[in-house]
Design an enzyme around this catalytic site. Structure first.
Site, PDB file in Angstrom:
ATOM      1  N   ILE A  21       8.372   5.092  11.608  1.00  0.00           N
ATOM      2  CA  ILE A  21       8.836   6.554  10.815  1.00  0.00           C
ATOM      3  C   ILE A  21       7.716   7.073   9.934  1.00  0.00           C
ATOM      4  CG2 ILE A  21      11.402   6.348  11.036  1.00  0.00           C
ATOM      5  CD1 ILE A  21      11.367   4.989   8.277  1.00  0.00           C
TER       6      ILE A  21
ATOM      7  N   MET B  71       3.645   6.253   7.627  1.00  0.00           N
ATOM      8  CA  MET B  71       2.674   5.351   7.429  1.00  0.00           C
ATOM      9  C   MET B  71       2.422   4.993   6.082  1.00  0.00           C
ATOM     10  SD  MET B  71       0.489   4.087   9.303  1.00  0.00           S
ATOM     11  CE  MET B  71      -0.702   2.836   8.991  1.00  0.00           C
TER      12      MET B  71
ATOM     13  N   GLU C  91       0.584   2.665   2.662  1.00  0.00           N
ATOM     14  CA  GLU C  91      -0.632   2.369   2.340  1.00  0.00           C
ATOM     15  C   GLU C  91      -1.239   1.181   3.020  1.00  0.00           C
ATOM     16  OE1 GLU C  91      -0.906   1.941  -1.950  1.00  0.00           O
ATOM     17  OE2 GLU C  91      -2.890   1.356  -1.871  1.00  0.00           O
ATOM     18  N   PHE C  92      -0.397   0.264   3.164  1.00  0.00           N
ATOM     19  CA  PHE C  92      -0.689  -0.966   3.985  1.00  0.00           C
ATOM     20  C   PHE C  92      -0.289  -0.977   5.294  1.00  0.00           C
ATOM     21  CE2 PHE C  92       0.149  -1.628  -0.486  1.00  0.00           C
ATOM     22  CZ  PHE C  92      -0.948  -2.242  -1.127  1.00  0.00           C
TER      23      PHE C  92
ATOM     24  N   GLU D 165       2.120   0.394   8.910  1.00  0.00           N
ATOM     25  CA  GLU D 165       3.330   1.226   9.336  1.00  0.00           C
ATOM     26  C   GLU D 165       4.509   0.865   8.671  1.00  0.00           C
ATOM     27  OE1 GLU D 165       3.258   0.066  13.304  1.00  0.00           O
ATOM     28  OE2 GLU D 165       1.779   1.769  14.176  1.00  0.00           O
TER      29      GLU D 165
ATOM     30  N   ASP E 285       3.809   7.409 -10.840  1.00  0.00           N
ATOM     31  CA  ASP E 285       3.739   8.145  -9.637  1.00  0.00           C
ATOM     32  C   ASP E 285       5.128   8.794  -9.367  1.00  0.00           C
ATOM     33  OD1 ASP E 285       2.255   9.374  -7.628  1.00  0.00           O
ATOM     34  OD2 ASP E 285       2.305   7.470  -6.406  1.00  0.00           O
TER      35      ASP E 285
HETATM   36  P1  AMP Z   1       5.549   4.611   1.329  1.00  0.00           P
HETATM   37  O1  AMP Z   1       4.463   3.411   1.871  1.00  0.00           O
HETATM   38  O2  AMP Z   1       6.613   4.063   0.666  1.00  0.00           O
HETATM   39  O3  AMP Z   1       4.713   5.674   0.942  1.00  0.00           O
HETATM   40  O4  AMP Z   1       6.185   5.124   3.003  1.00  0.00           O
HETATM   41  C1  AMP Z   1       5.570   5.900   3.943  1.00  0.00           C
HETATM   42  C2  AMP Z   1       6.529   6.820   4.498  1.00  0.00           C
HETATM   43  O5  AMP Z   1       7.269   6.080   5.249  1.00  0.00           O
HETATM   44  C3  AMP Z   1       7.576   7.337   3.511  1.00  0.00           C
HETATM   45  O6  AMP Z   1       6.824   9.032   3.346  1.00  0.00           O
HETATM   46  C4  AMP Z   1       8.694   7.786   4.189  1.00  0.00           C
HETATM   47  O7  AMP Z   1       8.395   8.911   5.071  1.00  0.00           O
HETATM   48  C5  AMP Z   1       8.787   6.571   5.041  1.00  0.00           C
HETATM   49  N1  AMP Z   1       9.566   5.513   4.477  1.00  0.00           N
HETATM   50  C6  AMP Z   1       9.253   4.703   3.670  1.00  0.00           C
HETATM   51  N2  AMP Z   1      10.392   3.803   3.036  1.00  0.00           N
HETATM   52  C7  AMP Z   1      11.425   4.551   3.623  1.00  0.00           C
HETATM   53  C8  AMP Z   1      12.874   4.288   3.745  1.00  0.00           C
HETATM   54  N3  AMP Z   1      13.309   3.548   2.943  1.00  0.00           N
HETATM   55  N4  AMP Z   1      13.633   4.960   4.491  1.00  0.00           N
HETATM   56  C9  AMP Z   1      13.217   6.141   5.237  1.00  0.00           C
HETATM   57  N5  AMP Z   1      11.823   6.349   5.195  1.00  0.00           N
HETATM   58  C10 AMP Z   1      10.920   5.626   4.248  1.00  0.00           C
END
Ligand code: AMP
Length: 913
Positions: free
Chosen positions: A595, A597, A599-600, A602, A714
């Site tokens: 769903i 990407m 920083e580390f 997928e 942030d």
């Molecule tokens: P992040 O690394 O937390 O920035 O996550 C990257 C992307 O994954 C985010 O911009 C969201 O689109 C998706 N994402 C992260 N965590 C969730 C979650 N708990 N539920 C739904 N989408 C998520």
């Protein structure tokens, strides 16, 4: 008479007189005599005689009846066995009755012996008598005594003997005469076979019978053309050449039927699907076969057959659309009823499925309803024509589409044509009951009651009502308290008394149901303790004196102020992770799709089923392979931080997977993803109250974080996640360590300039107050539906503009009060900025008085700085000038300057008027 005698003489002269034994003349009448004569052969002789049709035939004869001890042998040529195991010897012969021969008594015999000898080769030379084995002594059934002149038919004997010949390639037969008068007319040697035959559609070859008279030869048959084995076909070949005991057999292949021991193709218009079907059948209705040998009939165009339909079934059609869809809305439930389709397509397996879409007001855009909507009896595979849809959102437009399907819908590729839809708007509904009521800070006369927000608020919660009474009093007299927060200090209670509490929430739609009763007892001491179940302990301790109580109170105070622990203070990062995060067994995670990407690596969505709990949707962040130690530490630090938080507006950590690779962080799943993208997707689709509701959630989460002394650093709409109920939750706890408090650090560029307070940019003073600044930016992002703060200005210009006092203007239709709150958050002096607690109160107030949100700043002021190089004419008052220029209104520069509007800050004070 003489002439007669003369004729005899000429007759006998033609015979070999040496063998003539006797002539007997019998006078029958005066002019008739019968002449009997016989020859005597001491060895077997080859003699020509006339058969009954007067055709000369060769015979072997011996007739040495006058001398004793006869031993005359006649041997056949070598007879090849040709695979036979038992041969039959049929001997035709005539035998003279000894009684009819005068003077032979004692020496004359009436039998001969049959012998055989097996041999691999045709020796042609002398074979010793002793090497022959006797088959039998053969006697005549019919011996003859005399030959009637008028009847020349010989009395021919036929005797058959059989003998087993299995050892060599061939054999000899021999006939031993021991003093009889025999003529061997024919010897026929043969063996028996069971002839080639077809039985049960299996062909059995011509088969030589077995060696013994009782032996059966087992023969395996082979299926005739276009047939297949049903059960191994077998028969036995009996010794007499008869086939016995047929077992098994074959079946005609699909497309073929049995006709006279063969398989014939089905004719056009007929088919046979399986070999076990008895014969070809006529094609079922709406189907045809155009060629012979069809195994299935093809459907006529427009007709179909489902995979599970038997071939004997008629071809059918998908149903037409359901009819007369009626919807009845009851608060947040809808009852849908419809009539079956007019055409069922010749089938009885029509089923219905229901599609539920949420549609935005004034927009064509519809999204699938979330997973929390309930359908009774179900959403798909429905056999009934009535569904109750509940747990819908209050005051929302829904479109329901009922699809009718049957077994051939998929095969026919039919889609929308078979559906009917209806659009409804749910009513307002009261909130669901609150849950998880807890009491803390219990004293003799007071306690602090707190609870969770209802699962389904069905709108913005305006207040909570707490009803309580002494348990003994029942509900005869009770007190009511109202509060805007999720806790209330209940005072004026009697010591050591059990109270019953009920809490309910109110939205614009009215009060929801009261919660289940919650009982709690006050205690006997004036000092508070927290938590349930401490009452009895407290009672005991109260006896031990004030000193101990004070100590406990102090301890409780320490426990109550929960402070966030920086996982980087742990020497061993794994210790921190295991302290704050639950290890999840990877087998309980079911990953479904990617769903995002991070920083580390997928980010995926999936399901988590922990034993004893119901399955939940989760987001799964994984650490991509080939990571360094530092990356591992940074990755897991987010979980260590998140794991310390427990708040409805903070993304909840479900656990981590550290014992196997890849490492994973499992959090609750937020259906609508990140807030910025979500808002951009639904530009202009929410009410101000809905937007303020989102902001309130974020403020509540931030208040919790600030209470825990956690500085986010942030905070931005992209780091807020939104679930299906539009609940916003703060996430992304990864950046906090990237920005170390070292001014020389090289990662300045990673500071999110547009969201960061000036003091944090210039000297890294990150505090809750700098988070408040960021919160103001998030407010602006929310109200402008995901617009980029400061649009496409570059970072340097943003820093400069802020320094000069420029602040983002109110987005279009932004209530003045909200913009004022943003400006408060962007106070240069951080001490002057509101706290999150104040922000939260303010927003609650706004929600309770929606009227205050009605006043907006009028037209949208679009400040768009399109030039990054400040034009000459604009120096030194560049900001107003650049703005005017960018919107093509630079002609007002002097007018504004003359009126004192020289900076963006005082320009913002310009009213609509
Ligand atoms: P992040 O690394 O937390 O920035 O996550 C990257 C992307 O994954 C985010 O911009 C969201 O689109 C998706 N994402 C992260 N965590 C969730 C979650 N708990 N539920 C739904 N989408 C998520």
């Amino acid at each position: 008479t003489h002439s007669v005698i003369h004729s005899f003489a000429s007759l006998f002269l033609s015979l070999d007189t040496a063998h003539l034994v006797c002539i007997q003349l019998s006078l029958v009448e005066r002019d008739q005599i019968i002449i009997h004569w016989m020859y005597v052969y001491s060895q077997w002789e080859e003699v020509s005689i006339m058969d009954e049709k007067n055709i000369p035939i060769r015979t072997y004869q011996v007739c040495n009846v006058l001398e004793p001890n006869q031993n005359n042998w006649l041997r056949t040529d070598w007879i090849p066995r040709s695979g036979a195991q038992r041969v039959y010897v049929e001997v035709k012969f005539t035998l003279r009755d000894c009684n009819s021969l005068p003077g032979v008594t004692g020496t004359c015999k009436e039998t001969f012996n049959l012998y055989y000898h097996e041999s691999n080769e045709d020796k042609d030379s002398y074979i010793k008598e002793s090497s022959f084995i006797k088959v039998d002594t053969v006697a005549a059934d019919e011996s003859f005594t005399q030959v009637d002149v008028g009847d020349r038919i010989m009395k021919l004997n036929t005797e058959v003997r059989d003998v087993k010949v299995t050892n060599r390639k061939g054999f000899y037969l021999a006939f031993q005469d021991v003093g009889a008068c025999i003529a061997l007319v024919s010897v026929r040697v043969f063996y028996k076979t069971c002839p080639l035959t077809v039985r049960n559609l299996a062909t059995f070859p011509d088969t030589v019978t077995g060696a013994d008279t009782s032996s059966l030869v087992e023969v395996r048959g082979s299926c005739v053309n276009q047939s297949e084995e049903k059960e191994e076909p077998k028969m036995y070949c009996g010794a007499d050449g008869e086939w016995l005991v047929p077992i098994g057999g074959c079946l005609c292949n699909p497309g073929y039927e049995e006709k006279g021991a063969a398989c014939k193709a089905c004719s056009v218009g007929f088919y046979k699907a399986k070999s076990t079907d008895t014969g070809c059948s006529k094609c079922p209705p709406h189907s045809h076969s155009l060629r012979e040998g069809a195994t299935v009939c093809d459907c006529h165009s427009g007709f179909f057959r489902a995979d599970s339909d038997p071939f004997s079934m008629a071809c059918t059609q998908p149903p037409s659309a359901p009819q007369q869809l009626i919807s009845v809305v009851n608060e947040t439930s809808v009852v849908l009823e419809w009539a079956p389709p007019r055409r069922l397509g010749g089938r009885s397996d029509t089923s219905y499925s229901l599609e539920c879409l949420i549609c935005q007001t004034g927009s064509q855009l519809c999204l699938p309803c979330g997973s929390d909507v309930l359908f009774a009896p179900g959403q798909t595979g429905l056999k009934t024509t009535r569904v109750v849809v509940s747990e819908l959102r209050a005051h929302t437009h829904y479109t329901f589409i009922i699809h009718a399907r049957n077994g051939v819908s998929q095969a026919s590729g039919a889609g929308a044509a078979q559906s009917v839809s209806v659009t409804v708007t749910t009513n307002q509904a009261a909130p669901s009951p609150v849950s998880a009521i807890q009491a803390s800070d219990v004293t003799r006369h007071s306690l602090l009651l707190s609870w969770q927000q209802p699962d389904r608020p069905n709108g913005v919660i305006l207040e909570y009502e707490v009803k309580f009474y002494e348990k003994d009093q029942r509900e005869r007299s009770y007190r009511i308290m109202r509060t805007f927060s999720r806790s209330v200090d209940v005072t004026g209670l009697n010591p050591l008394t059990v109270y019953v509490f009920h809490v309910r929430a109110r939205t614009a739609a009215g009060y929801g149901e009261f919660s289940a009763p919650f009982e709690f007892s006050t205690n006997s001491d004036p000092f508070p303790l927290i938590g349930e179940g401490v009452n009895s302990a407290f009672l005991l301790l109260s006896i031990s004196g004030v000193g101990i109580l004070l100590l406990i109170s102090a301890a409780v105070f320490i426990i109550r102020v929960k402070i966030y622990v920086d996982p980087f203070t742990y020497e061993d990062p794994d210790q921190a992770i295991h302290e704050f995060a639950k290890e999840i067994d990877v087998s309980s995670i079911h990953i479904e799709r990617v769903i995002g990407m991070g920083e580390f690596g997928e980010v995926c969505s999936g399901r988590l089923r922990v034993q004893g709990k119901r399955e939940i949707y989760v987001a799964i962040k994984s650490l991509k392979a080939g990571y360094s130690d530092k990356q591992r530490r940074d990755f897991l630090s987010e979980a260590s931080i998140m794991g310390q938080f427990d708040h409805p507006n903070i993304i909840r950590l479900e656990g981590v997977v550290t014992r196997c690779k890849p490492l994973m962080i499992i959090t609750e799943y937020m259906e609508n993803g990140s807030l910025d993208a979500f808002l951009r997707k639904h530009d202009g689709q929410f009410t101000v109250i809905q937007l303020v509701g989102m902001l309130r959630g974020i403020a509540s989460g931030m208040k919790y974080l600030s209470d825990m002394s956690y500085v986010h650093r942030d905070l931005a709409a992209r780091n807020i996640l939104v679930n299906s109920n539009l609940v916003c939750k703060v996430s992304d706890f990864g950046l906090s360590r990237v920005l170390e408090d070292d001014p020389e650090a090289a990662y300045t560029t990673r500071i999110p300039i547009r969201w960061t307070a000036p003091e944090a940019i210039s000297y890294r003073k990150f505090t809750t107050a700098s988070d408040v600044w960021s919160y103001g930016i998030v407010m602006w992002e929310v109200v402008s539906y995901g617009e980029r703060p400061y649009w496409d200005m570059n970072n340097q210009d943003v820093i400069k503009a802020i320094e000069e006092g420029y602040r983002l203007p109110a987005p279009m239709d932004c209530p003045v009060v909200l913009h004022q709150l943003m400006l408060d958050c962007w106070e240069r002096e951080r001490a002057e900025r509101p706290t999150f607690s104040q922000i939260l109160n303010m927003l609650d107030k706004l929600i309770r008085n929606p009227g205050t949100l009605r006043r907006t700043g009028g037209d949208r002021y679009t400040l768009k700085v399109c030039v990054s190089v400040v034009p000459e004419v604009c120096v030194p008052e560049w900001s107003v000038c650049v703005w005017l220029q960018s919107i093509g209104l630079e002609r007002y520069r002097d007018t504004l300057a003359a009126a004192g509007y020289t900076s963006l800050e005082n320009l913002l004070a310009l009213t609509h008027q």
